[in-house]
Design a protein around this motif. Structure first.
Motif, PDB file in Angstrom:
ATOM      1  N   GLN A   1       0.842  -1.192   0.000  1.00 48.48           N
ATOM      2  CA  GLN A   1       0.000   0.000   0.000  1.00 48.48           C
ATOM      3  C   GLN A   1       0.880   1.245   0.000  1.00 48.48           C
ATOM      4  OE1 GLN A   1      -2.604   0.292   3.351  1.00 48.48           O
ATOM      5  NE2 GLN A   1      -3.484   2.241   2.709  1.00 48.48           N
ATOM      6  N   VAL A   2       0.645   2.111  -0.978  1.00 42.56           N
ATOM      7  CA  VAL A   2       1.423   3.340  -1.083  1.00 42.56           C
ATOM      8  C   VAL A   2       0.929   4.355  -0.068  1.00 42.56           C
ATOM      9  CG1 VAL A   2       1.989   5.283  -2.565  1.00 42.56           C
ATOM     10  CG2 VAL A   2       1.916   2.967  -3.520  1.00 42.56           C
ATOM     11  N   GLN A   3       1.879   4.941   0.639  1.00 36.42           N
ATOM     12  CA  GLN A   3       1.524   5.939   1.649  1.00 36.42           C
ATOM     13  C   GLN A   3       2.626   6.991   1.734  1.00 36.42           C
ATOM     14  OE1 GLN A   3       0.758   4.289   5.541  1.00 36.42           O
ATOM     15  NE2 GLN A   3      -0.690   5.901   6.064  1.00 36.42           N
ATOM     16  N   VAL A  24       7.769   7.846   3.113  1.00 37.54           N
ATOM     17  CA  VAL A  24       7.010   7.101   2.113  1.00 37.54           C
ATOM     18  C   VAL A  24       7.098   5.607   2.388  1.00 37.54           C
ATOM     19  CG1 VAL A  24       7.544   8.911   0.441  1.00 37.54           C
ATOM     20  CG2 VAL A  24       8.864   6.799   0.436  1.00 37.54           C
ATOM     21  N   TRP A  32      10.769   6.605  -7.906  1.00 36.70           N
ATOM     22  CA  TRP A  32       9.719   7.612  -8.008  1.00 36.70           C
ATOM     23  C   TRP A  32      10.280   8.985  -7.650  1.00 36.70           C
ATOM     24  CZ3 TRP A  32       4.310   6.930  -8.919  1.00 36.70           C
ATOM     25  CH2 TRP A  32       3.942   5.612  -9.185  1.00 36.70           C
ATOM     26  N   ALA A  97       4.159  14.513  -2.726  1.00 34.48           N
ATOM     27  CA  ALA A  97       3.484  13.657  -3.691  1.00 34.48           C
ATOM     28  C   ALA A  97       4.518  12.942  -4.546  1.00 34.48           C
ATOM     29  CB  ALA A  97       2.545  14.486  -4.559  1.00 34.48           C
ATOM     30  N   SER A  98       4.122  11.840  -5.139  1.00 36.08           N
ATOM     31  CA  SER A  98       5.047  11.052  -5.946  1.00 36.08           C
ATOM     32  C   SER A  98       4.589  10.994  -7.390  1.00 36.08           C
ATOM     33  CB  SER A  98       5.174   9.639  -5.381  1.00 36.08           C
ATOM     34  OG  SER A  98       3.919   8.988  -5.401  1.00 36.08           O
ATOM     35  N   HIS A 111       0.809  11.033  -8.673  1.00 36.31           N
ATOM     36  CA  HIS A 111      -0.210  10.014  -8.467  1.00 36.31           C
ATOM     37  C   HIS A 111      -0.674   9.922  -7.017  1.00 36.31           C
ATOM     38  CE1 HIS A 111       0.543   8.255 -12.478  1.00 36.31           C
ATOM     39  NE2 HIS A 111       1.801   8.537 -12.236  1.00 36.31           N
ATOM     40  N   TYR A 112       0.287   9.911  -6.130  1.00 33.58           N
ATOM     41  CA  TYR A 112      -0.021   9.675  -4.724  1.00 33.58           C
ATOM     42  C   TYR A 112       0.324  10.910  -3.902  1.00 33.58           C
ATOM     43  CZ  TYR A 112      -0.034   4.870  -6.404  1.00 33.58           C
ATOM     44  OH  TYR A 112      -0.297   3.732  -7.111  1.00 33.58           O
ATOM     45  N   TRP A 113      -0.529  11.195  -2.932  1.00 37.64           N
ATOM     46  CA  TRP A 113      -0.393  12.407  -2.128  1.00 37.64           C
ATOM     47  C   TRP A 113      -0.487  12.092  -0.640  1.00 37.64           C
ATOM     48  CZ3 TRP A 113       0.116  17.431  -4.158  1.00 37.64           C
ATOM     49  CH2 TRP A 113       0.038  17.515  -5.543  1.00 37.64           C
TER      50      TRP A 113
END
Length: 123
Positions: A1-3, A24, A32, A97-98, A111-113
């Motif tokens: 899970q991305v976090q 991260v 990334w 973000a990544s 994509h991810y924040w």
């Protein structure tokens, strides 16, 4: 899970320094790119800094050049934003973000924040 989890925000006076952290998980910083963004009340989210994973290149918004520095500790999977000589106009919620294969100050490729950390600069 991305976090992504930001920390380090707070209330400081003009001229002070703060270091924000972005921890991260779910991916490695070797692949990334990480950007820092901020959003002040009533304003659009804007890019502050970006760090390229491939060559270490960095990008900064004109408003923070010479005052802010982005860096990473791959062993800790953490990206930092060192903020010096803070000004009242730096007051905002700061997000990390990544993005994959692109390092930019534009929000779309990211994509991810994270959830954000509040920075207040006031005397």
């Amino acid at each position: 899970q991305v976090q992504l989890v930001e920390s380090g925000g707070g209330l400081v006076q003009p001229g002070d320094s703060l270091r924000l952290s972005c921890a991260v998980s779910g991916f490695t910083l070797d692949n990334w790119n990480i950007g820092w963004f901020r959003q002040a009340p009533g304003k659009r989210r804007e890019g502050v800094a970006c760090l390229s994973s491939s060559d270490g290149d960095t990008k900064y918004a004109d408003s923070v050049k010479g005052r802010f520095a982005i860096s990473k500790d791959s062993a800790k999977n953490t990206v930092y934003l060192q903020m010096n000589n803070l000004k009242p106009e730096d007051t905002a919620v700061y997000y990390c973000a990544s993005a994959w294969k692109i390092c930019t100050l534009i929000t779309d490729p990211f994509h991810y924040w994270g959830q954000g950390t509040q920075v207040n600069v006031s005397s």
